[in-house]
Design an enzyme around this catalytic site. Sequence first.
Site, PDB file in Angstrom:
ATOM      1  N   CYS A   4       4.744   2.059  -2.145  1.00 50.75           N
ATOM      2  CA  CYS A   4       3.934   1.301  -2.967  1.00 50.75           C
ATOM      3  C   CYS A   4       3.177  -0.047  -2.205  1.00 50.75           C
ATOM      4  O   CYS A   4       3.911  -0.730  -1.694  1.00 50.75           O
ATOM      5  CB  CYS A   4       4.692   0.690  -4.205  1.00 50.75           C
ATOM      6  SG  CYS A   4       3.693  -0.298  -5.234  1.00 50.75           S
ATOM      7  N   CYS A   7       4.240  -3.385  -3.501  1.00 49.20           N
ATOM      8  CA  CYS A   7       5.653  -3.739  -3.120  1.00 49.20           C
ATOM      9  C   CYS A   7       5.765  -4.280  -1.888  1.00 49.20           C
ATOM     10  O   CYS A   7       6.249  -5.167  -1.512  1.00 49.20           O
ATOM     11  CB  CYS A   7       6.410  -2.638  -3.505  1.00 49.20           C
ATOM     12  SG  CYS A   7       6.811  -2.711  -5.078  1.00 49.20           S
ATOM     13  N   ASP A  30      -8.461  -9.363  -3.995  1.00 50.49           N
ATOM     14  CA  ASP A  30      -8.599  -7.659  -3.787  1.00 50.49           C
ATOM     15  C   ASP A  30      -9.349  -7.414  -2.602  1.00 50.49           C
ATOM     16  O   ASP A  30     -10.051  -8.087  -2.183  1.00 50.49           O
ATOM     17  CB  ASP A  30      -9.279  -7.272  -4.974  1.00 50.49           C
ATOM     18  CG  ASP A  30      -9.245  -5.726  -5.101  1.00 50.49           C
ATOM     19  OD1 ASP A  30      -8.760  -5.184  -6.262  1.00 50.49           O
ATOM     20  OD2 ASP A  30      -9.915  -4.720  -4.182  1.00 50.49           O
ATOM     21  N   HIS A 100      -0.693  -4.310 -12.430  1.00 53.03           N
ATOM     22  CA  HIS A 100      -1.372  -5.623 -12.162  1.00 53.03           C
ATOM     23  C   HIS A 100      -2.847  -5.885 -13.002  1.00 53.03           C
ATOM     24  O   HIS A 100      -3.221  -4.949 -13.690  1.00 53.03           O
ATOM     25  CB  HIS A 100      -2.166  -5.106 -10.686  1.00 53.03           C
ATOM     26  CG  HIS A 100      -2.801  -4.108 -10.386  1.00 53.03           C
ATOM     27  ND1 HIS A 100      -2.095  -2.794 -10.479  1.00 53.03           N
ATOM     28  CD2 HIS A 100      -4.287  -3.748 -10.543  1.00 53.03           C
ATOM     29  CE1 HIS A 100      -3.141  -1.719 -10.324  1.00 53.03           C
ATOM     30  NE2 HIS A 100      -4.584  -2.358 -10.348  1.00 53.03           N
TER      31      HIS A 100
HETATM   32  P1  5GP Z   1      -6.604  -0.278  -9.559  1.00 60.78           P
HETATM   33  O1  5GP Z   1      -7.686   0.891  -9.158  1.00 60.78           O
HETATM   34  O2  5GP Z   1      -5.481   0.488  -9.734  1.00 60.78           O
HETATM   35  O3  5GP Z   1      -6.930  -0.745 -10.967  1.00 60.78           O
HETATM   36  O4  5GP Z   1      -6.705  -1.519  -8.707  1.00 60.78           O
HETATM   37  C1  5GP Z   1      -6.524  -1.375  -7.515  1.00 60.78           C
HETATM   38  C2  5GP Z   1      -6.744  -2.575  -6.557  1.00 60.78           C
HETATM   39  O5  5GP Z   1      -6.133  -2.744  -5.498  1.00 60.78           O
HETATM   40  C3  5GP Z   1      -8.015  -1.867  -6.230  1.00 60.78           C
HETATM   41  O6  5GP Z   1      -9.327  -2.741  -6.555  1.00 60.78           O
HETATM   42  C4  5GP Z   1      -8.035  -1.862  -4.523  1.00 60.78           C
HETATM   43  O7  5GP Z   1      -9.443  -2.492  -3.995  1.00 60.78           O
HETATM   44  C5  5GP Z   1      -6.768  -2.993  -4.331  1.00 60.78           C
HETATM   45  N1  5GP Z   1      -6.148  -2.536  -3.106  1.00 60.78           N
HETATM   46  C6  5GP Z   1      -5.704  -1.373  -2.736  1.00 60.78           C
HETATM   47  N2  5GP Z   1      -4.871  -1.755  -1.591  1.00 60.78           N
HETATM   48  C7  5GP Z   1      -4.971  -2.883  -1.375  1.00 60.78           C
HETATM   49  C8  5GP Z   1      -4.465  -3.678  -0.350  1.00 60.78           C
HETATM   50  O8  5GP Z   1      -3.919  -3.256   0.546  1.00 60.78           O
HETATM   51  N3  5GP Z   1      -4.794  -5.093  -0.339  1.00 60.78           N
HETATM   52  C9  5GP Z   1      -5.209  -5.427  -1.424  1.00 60.78           C
HETATM   53  N4  5GP Z   1      -5.492  -6.972  -1.259  1.00 60.78           N
HETATM   54  N5  5GP Z   1      -5.847  -5.084  -2.276  1.00 60.78           N
HETATM   55  C10 5GP Z   1      -5.691  -3.595  -2.443  1.00 60.78           C
HETATM   56 ZN    ZN Z   2       5.297  -1.537  -6.365  1.00 58.88          ZN
END
Ligand code: 5GP
Ligand code: ZN
Length: 113
Positions: A4, A7, A30, A100
Amino acid sequence: MGECVFCRIIAGELPATIVYQDDKVMAFRDIHPVAPTHVLIVSREHIPDLRAPEAADRDLMAAVAKAIRLIAEKEGLLAEGFRVVSNTGVKAGQSVFHLHFHLLGGRELGALG
Ligand code: 5GP
Ligand code: ZN
């Protein structure tokens, strides 16, 4: 859970620009921002999404609300407002399966959906 990405950020194994943290949540920018402010408020505990019963923990949700307010204040968004979104499930666009909340602001955000 070892896989993850959130995590791993919480464990300090991956870098992130942390903007806030307490004993329940961590907040960082992000990696692919879609607004001038795009912060992710993440539970310290690995909880998959809002459907998990653990997500309804009173202390956790109070910490999320406090983080939202403090980050919005620091980012200068209290007067103009902001948006908070928690994508829940693949159909909603969730791509990281660790609870999140996206805090978005600093531009005209338009309608949802
Ligand atoms: P979801 O698509 O699950 O609602 O949001 C996940 C968010 O996590 C996305 O906007 C993506 O850009 C962000 N994200 C994914 N991997 C990483 C990472 O390694 N670091 C950071 N800071 N954000 C991430
Ligand atoms: Zn996690």
